[in-house]
Design a protein around this motif. Structure first.
Motif, PDB file in Angstrom:
ATOM      1  N   ALA A 120      13.652  -6.193  11.882  1.00  0.00           N
ATOM      2  CA  ALA A 120      14.338  -6.781  10.713  1.00  0.00           C
ATOM      3  C   ALA A 120      13.389  -7.534   9.773  1.00  0.00           C
ATOM      4  CB  ALA A 120      15.442  -7.709  11.215  1.00  0.00           C
ATOM      5  N   ILE A 121      12.097  -7.226   9.786  1.00  0.00           N
ATOM      6  CA  ILE A 121      11.209  -7.927   8.837  1.00  0.00           C
ATOM      7  C   ILE A 121      11.679  -7.634   7.407  1.00  0.00           C
ATOM      8  CG2 ILE A 121       9.119  -8.192  10.220  1.00  0.00           C
ATOM      9  CD1 ILE A 121       8.061  -5.645   8.854  1.00  0.00           C
ATOM     10  N   GLU A 122      11.416  -8.608   6.504  1.00  0.00           N
ATOM     11  CA  GLU A 122      12.121  -8.546   5.226  1.00  0.00           C
ATOM     12  C   GLU A 122      11.373  -7.870   4.077  1.00  0.00           C
ATOM     13  OE1 GLU A 122      13.242 -12.603   4.802  1.00  0.00           O
ATOM     14  OE2 GLU A 122      14.794 -12.398   6.329  1.00  0.00           O
ATOM     15  N   ASP A 123      10.037  -7.940   4.085  1.00  0.00           N
ATOM     16  CA  ASP A 123       9.343  -7.451   2.884  1.00  0.00           C
ATOM     17  C   ASP A 123       9.051  -5.950   2.925  1.00  0.00           C
ATOM     18  OD1 ASP A 123       7.494  -7.853   4.948  1.00  0.00           O
ATOM     19  OD2 ASP A 123       5.859  -8.285   3.557  1.00  0.00           O
ATOM     20  N   GLN A 124       9.351  -5.292   4.030  1.00  0.00           N
ATOM     21  CA  GLN A 124       9.063  -3.860   4.138  1.00  0.00           C
ATOM     22  C   GLN A 124       9.909  -3.301   5.282  1.00  0.00           C
ATOM     23  OE1 GLN A 124       5.184  -1.626   5.310  1.00  0.00           O
ATOM     24  NE2 GLN A 124       4.576  -3.073   3.746  1.00  0.00           N
ATOM     25  N   SER A 125      10.166  -1.996   5.278  1.00  0.00           N
ATOM     26  CA  SER A 125      10.841  -1.440   6.462  1.00  0.00           C
ATOM     27  C   SER A 125       9.837  -1.509   7.620  1.00  0.00           C
ATOM     28  CB  SER A 125      11.251   0.003   6.167  1.00  0.00           C
ATOM     29  OG  SER A 125      10.672   0.874   7.098  1.00  0.00           O
ATOM     30  N   ALA A 126      10.325  -1.928   8.789  1.00  0.00           N
ATOM     31  CA  ALA A 126       9.419  -2.130   9.928  1.00  0.00           C
ATOM     32  C   ALA A 126       8.712  -0.834  10.308  1.00  0.00           C
ATOM     33  CB  ALA A 126      10.195  -2.690  11.118  1.00  0.00           C
ATOM     34  N   THR A 127       9.424   0.278  10.223  1.00  0.00           N
ATOM     35  CA  THR A 127       8.799   1.543  10.635  1.00  0.00           C
ATOM     36  C   THR A 127       7.735   1.977   9.606  1.00  0.00           C
ATOM     37  OG1 THR A 127      10.722   2.673   9.709  1.00  0.00           O
ATOM     38  CG2 THR A 127      10.646   2.450  12.106  1.00  0.00           C
ATOM     39  N   GLN A 128       7.989   1.670   8.330  1.00  0.00           N
ATOM     40  CA  GLN A 128       6.954   1.976   7.315  1.00  0.00           C
ATOM     41  C   GLN A 128       5.710   1.129   7.560  1.00  0.00           C
ATOM     42  OE1 GLN A 128       8.400   1.366   3.355  1.00  0.00           O
ATOM     43  NE2 GLN A 128       9.466   3.319   3.322  1.00  0.00           N
ATOM     44  N   ALA A 173      -2.316  -2.008  19.950  1.00  0.00           N
ATOM     45  CA  ALA A 173      -1.018  -1.573  20.474  1.00  0.00           C
ATOM     46  C   ALA A 173       0.074  -2.238  19.641  1.00  0.00           C
ATOM     47  CB  ALA A 173      -0.883  -1.960  21.935  1.00  0.00           C
ATOM     48  N   ILE A 174       1.020  -1.428  19.175  1.00  0.00           N
ATOM     49  CA  ILE A 174       2.138  -1.977  18.397  1.00  0.00           C
ATOM     50  C   ILE A 174       3.417  -1.799  19.217  1.00  0.00           C
ATOM     51  CG2 ILE A 174       3.427  -1.845  16.231  1.00  0.00           C
ATOM     52  CD1 ILE A 174       0.950  -0.507  14.981  1.00  0.00           C
ATOM     53  N   VAL A 175       4.141  -2.893  19.374  1.00  0.00           N
ATOM     54  CA  VAL A 175       5.398  -2.833  20.126  1.00  0.00           C
ATOM     55  C   VAL A 175       6.542  -3.239  19.190  1.00  0.00           C
ATOM     56  CG1 VAL A 175       6.680  -3.690  22.131  1.00  0.00           C
ATOM     57  CG2 VAL A 175       4.186  -3.411  22.275  1.00  0.00           C
ATOM     58  N   GLY A 176       7.495  -2.340  19.004  1.00  0.00           N
ATOM     59  CA  GLY A 176       8.662  -2.635  18.163  1.00  0.00           C
ATOM     60  C   GLY A 176       9.678  -3.467  18.935  1.00  0.00           C
ATOM     61  N   ILE A 177      10.332  -4.382  18.221  1.00  0.00           N
ATOM     62  CA  ILE A 177      11.380  -5.207  18.846  1.00  0.00           C
ATOM     63  C   ILE A 177      12.667  -5.025  18.043  1.00  0.00           C
ATOM     64  CG2 ILE A 177      12.126  -7.544  19.466  1.00  0.00           C
ATOM     65  CD1 ILE A 177       9.255  -8.474  19.159  1.00  0.00           C
ATOM     66  N   LEU A 204      16.484   2.999  16.685  1.00  0.00           N
ATOM     67  CA  LEU A 204      15.205   2.441  16.234  1.00  0.00           C
ATOM     68  C   LEU A 204      14.058   2.686  17.199  1.00  0.00           C
ATOM     69  CD1 LEU A 204      16.084  -0.874  14.486  1.00  0.00           C
ATOM     70  CD2 LEU A 204      14.399   0.785  13.721  1.00  0.00           C
ATOM     71  N   ALA A 205      14.366   2.720  18.494  1.00  0.00           N
ATOM     72  CA  ALA A 205      13.298   2.927  19.483  1.00  0.00           C
ATOM     73  C   ALA A 205      12.523   4.192  19.136  1.00  0.00           C
ATOM     74  CB  ALA A 205      13.895   3.027  20.880  1.00  0.00           C
ATOM     75  N   ALA A 206      13.273   5.295  18.963  1.00  0.00           N
ATOM     76  CA  ALA A 206      12.619   6.573  18.664  1.00  0.00           C
ATOM     77  C   ALA A 206      11.899   6.501  17.325  1.00  0.00           C
ATOM     78  CB  ALA A 206      13.666   7.681  18.646  1.00  0.00           C
ATOM     79  N   ARG A 207      12.534   5.837  16.331  1.00  0.00           N
ATOM     80  CA  ARG A 207      11.891   5.773  15.003  1.00  0.00           C
ATOM     81  C   ARG A 207      10.600   4.971  15.053  1.00  0.00           C
ATOM     82  NH1 ARG A 207      15.891   3.773  10.814  1.00  0.00           N
ATOM     83  NH2 ARG A 207      14.022   3.803   9.548  1.00  0.00           N
ATOM     84  N   PHE A 208      10.611   3.886  15.831  1.00  0.00           N
ATOM     85  CA  PHE A 208       9.378   3.104  16.001  1.00  0.00           C
ATOM     86  C   PHE A 208       8.276   3.980  16.601  1.00  0.00           C
ATOM     87  CE2 PHE A 208      11.213  -1.359  15.798  1.00  0.00           C
ATOM     88  CZ  PHE A 208      10.283  -1.821  14.888  1.00  0.00           C
ATOM     89  N   ILE A 209       8.625   4.672  17.680  1.00  0.00           N
ATOM     90  CA  ILE A 209       7.609   5.480  18.376  1.00  0.00           C
ATOM     91  C   ILE A 209       7.119   6.601  17.454  1.00  0.00           C
ATOM     92  CG2 ILE A 209       7.147   6.959  20.408  1.00  0.00           C
ATOM     93  CD1 ILE A 209       7.729   4.161  21.387  1.00  0.00           C
ATOM     94  N   GLY A 243       4.529   5.614  15.043  1.00  0.00           N
ATOM     95  CA  GLY A 243       3.192   5.274  15.554  1.00  0.00           C
ATOM     96  C   GLY A 243       3.160   4.085  16.484  1.00  0.00           C
ATOM     97  N   ALA A 244       4.326   3.488  16.790  1.00  0.00           N
ATOM     98  CA  ALA A 244       4.305   2.358  17.742  1.00  0.00           C
ATOM     99  C   ALA A 244       3.951   2.885  19.129  1.00  0.00           C
ATOM    100  CB  ALA A 244       5.669   1.671  17.779  1.00  0.00           C
ATOM    101  N   ASN A 245       3.265   2.034  19.915  1.00  0.00           N
ATOM    102  CA  ASN A 245       2.933   2.424  21.289  1.00  0.00           C
ATOM    103  C   ASN A 245       4.149   2.284  22.189  1.00  0.00           C
ATOM    104  OD1 ASN A 245       0.512   1.367  19.925  1.00  0.00           O
ATOM    105  ND2 ASN A 245      -0.520   1.964  21.813  1.00  0.00           N
ATOM    106  N   ASP A 246       5.032   1.323  21.842  1.00  0.00           N
ATOM    107  CA  ASP A 246       6.095   0.986  22.774  1.00  0.00           C
ATOM    108  C   ASP A 246       7.213   0.279  22.010  1.00  0.00           C
ATOM    109  OD1 ASP A 246       7.401   0.708  25.158  1.00  0.00           O
ATOM    110  OD2 ASP A 246       5.857  -0.481  26.136  1.00  0.00           O
TER     111      ASP A 246
END
Ligand SMILES: Nc1nc2c(ncn2[C@@H]2O[C@H](COP(=O)(O)OP(=O)(O)OP(=O)(O)O)[C@@H](O)[C@H]2O)c(=O)[nH]1
Length: 418
Positions: A179-187, A202-206, A214-219, A222-225
């Motif tokens: 939910a970060i505000e200035d950009q889409s987290a996945t972008q 290593a990038i871990v999405g929360i 979102l889990a799949a979109r994060f991965i 390019g997220a590691n986890d």
């Protein structure tokens, strides 16, 4: 001085075992058998001296984990050891700010403790960034990480995270809230991935909604986890360790692949990679030297292969020390190569002549024998040549050095620079 580990444990068998494990990890064990004794010992100490405490859950003068509270309140990362592990005790342990717990009955757990001690030592040098819109959640995640000795940074936006990454070189892990505000987290993750490989950062999405896609979109970005909030602390820790260990394993493989096993110097492959990078900037001055030990075969034949190895290691050490500003490598056998970017021909000649004198004036000790060593050096200083051409020139000059008597530098600098 080694860091200390405070052990509060009343069983003499366990205390002996823990002491041994702590010392095997290169740490100093401070042994106490009760909470009272721990208080007495710790009153004269600073928390910074302690890597962690290993505390028995159930002690005669602290039967309900009071010693754990004491260690935590003394600002020492605390690992709990416990003989019993029912759901109540597990909850009692995990509701406190502990690093982890180890059930005593399982021999495997001591192996786990060794890894935990090593991890806590390494974590002191690793930075982690937590990016998320809510201050309280960022603080909670960072506090969890600090329990494990990580250096933490927190910020609310992708832009601030970029700045932190630019400022700090040892960031290995980044948590980003969806939910970060200035950009889409996945972008944001996809953008980071263009600059940092998975083996560097290593990038871990929360996310607060574990059922979302979102889990799949994060991965896929390019997220590691990925991890859902609220965290199960044990899962959180396992994921952190797994991601950090992956990066460290890749670093080890890379280092091994780039290093000469005998001398610890970079190998030929790594040398070419580094020099090519320098040459892309077309340095105005550059020089390259091939350093070859003289009559090295005779050292092997007379004193044995181990003596030869010792000479190679000592020579490598001298070269690394004397040529700390240059790029050095062991090329194989008794041959070393030194690339000197941005040095004038006169400076390169001076550096190589002094290296030649250093090698010849410091015999190598082997089994109480002094082994005299000399080296011949071929040095090329002609600007504008690529690495292959420089090597061909240096090789010819080295041959001349050998032919004209050894223990000398032969170079191709014009007369005016000599
Ligand atoms: N101990 C040891 N010897 C090695 C290693 N690599 C190569 N050698 C030996 O290094 C020796 C090199 O011998 P040569 O090429 O004849 O060179 P040299 O005796 O130094 O003679 P010049 O170069 O002409 O002065 C060979 O005997 C190799 O077996 C190593 O890693 N350890």
């Amino acid at each position: 001085m080694p860091m200390k580990v405070l052990i509060i444990e009343d069983s003499s068998t366990n205390i002996g075992l823990l002491k041994k494990l702590v010392e095997m990890a290169g740490l100093e064990a401070v042994l106490t058998t009760s909470l009272t004794a721990a208080r007495h010992v710790f009153i004269h100490s600073e928390p910074e001296d302690y890597l962690c405490a290993i505390v028995d859950y159930d002690l005669p003068d602290a039967p309900h984990g009071e010693a754990i509270d004491y260690a935590i309140n003394s600002y020492i990362p605390t690992i709990v050891s416990t003989g019993r592990l029912d759901e109540d005790i597990r909850h009692g342990v995990l509701s406190r700010d502990v690093v982890d717990y180890i059930p005593k009955e399982n021999a495997q757990m001591y192996d786990y403790l060794m890894r935990l001690l090593a991890r806590l030592q390494k974590n002191k040098h690793i930075s982690v960034i937590v990016v998320g819109p809510k201050r309280i959640e960022r603080k909670a995640t960072a506090a969890l990480l600090r329990r494990h000795n990580f250096i933490t940074f927190e910020c609310a936006t992708a832009r601030e995270a970029d700045n932190l990454l630019a400022e700090h070189t040892n960031v290995k892990l980044l948590f980003v809230n969806s939910a970060i505000e200035d950009q889409s987290a996945t972008q944001f993750v996809a953008g980071l991935r263009k600059r940092y490989s998975k083996e560097e950062l290593a990038i871990v999405g929360i996310t607060d909604d574990p059922n979302s896609l979102l889990a799949a979109r994060f991965i896929k970005s390019g997220a590691n986890d990925f991890i859902g909030r609220p965290y199960c602390h044990e899962e959180f820790l396992c994921r952190v360790n797994q991601n950090i260990e992956l990066i460290e394993n890749v670093e080890t493989i890379r280092r091994t692949a780039n290093t000469d096993y005998l001398t610890g110097l970079p190998n030929r492959r790594h040398f070419f990679y580094t020099v090519n990078k320098y040459q892309r900037n077309q340095p105005a001055h550059q020089a390259l030297a091939l350093v070859d030990l003289d009559f090295f075969k005779a050292i092997n034949d007379t004193h044995g292969h181990d003596a030869g190895d010792t000479v190679l290691q000592a020579t490598a050490k001298s070269i690394a020390l004397h040529c700390a500003d240059f790029i050095v490598a062991r090329f194989g056998g008794e041959e070393f190569c030194i690339y000197m970017p941005d040095v004038s021909a006169a400076e390169a000649i001076e550096a190589m002549q002094s290296l030649c004198s250093i090698i010849s004036s410091a015999p190598v000790q082997f089994n109480n024998i002094e082994l005299a060593v000399t080296a011949s050096i071929g040095l090329t200083t002609i600007p504008g040549h690529n690495i292959e051409l420089m090597l061909t020139h240096a090789d010819k000059l080295l041959y001349e050095a050998k032919q004209s008597g050894r223990n000398r530098v032969v170079h191709d600098a014009p007369l005016t620079t000599r």
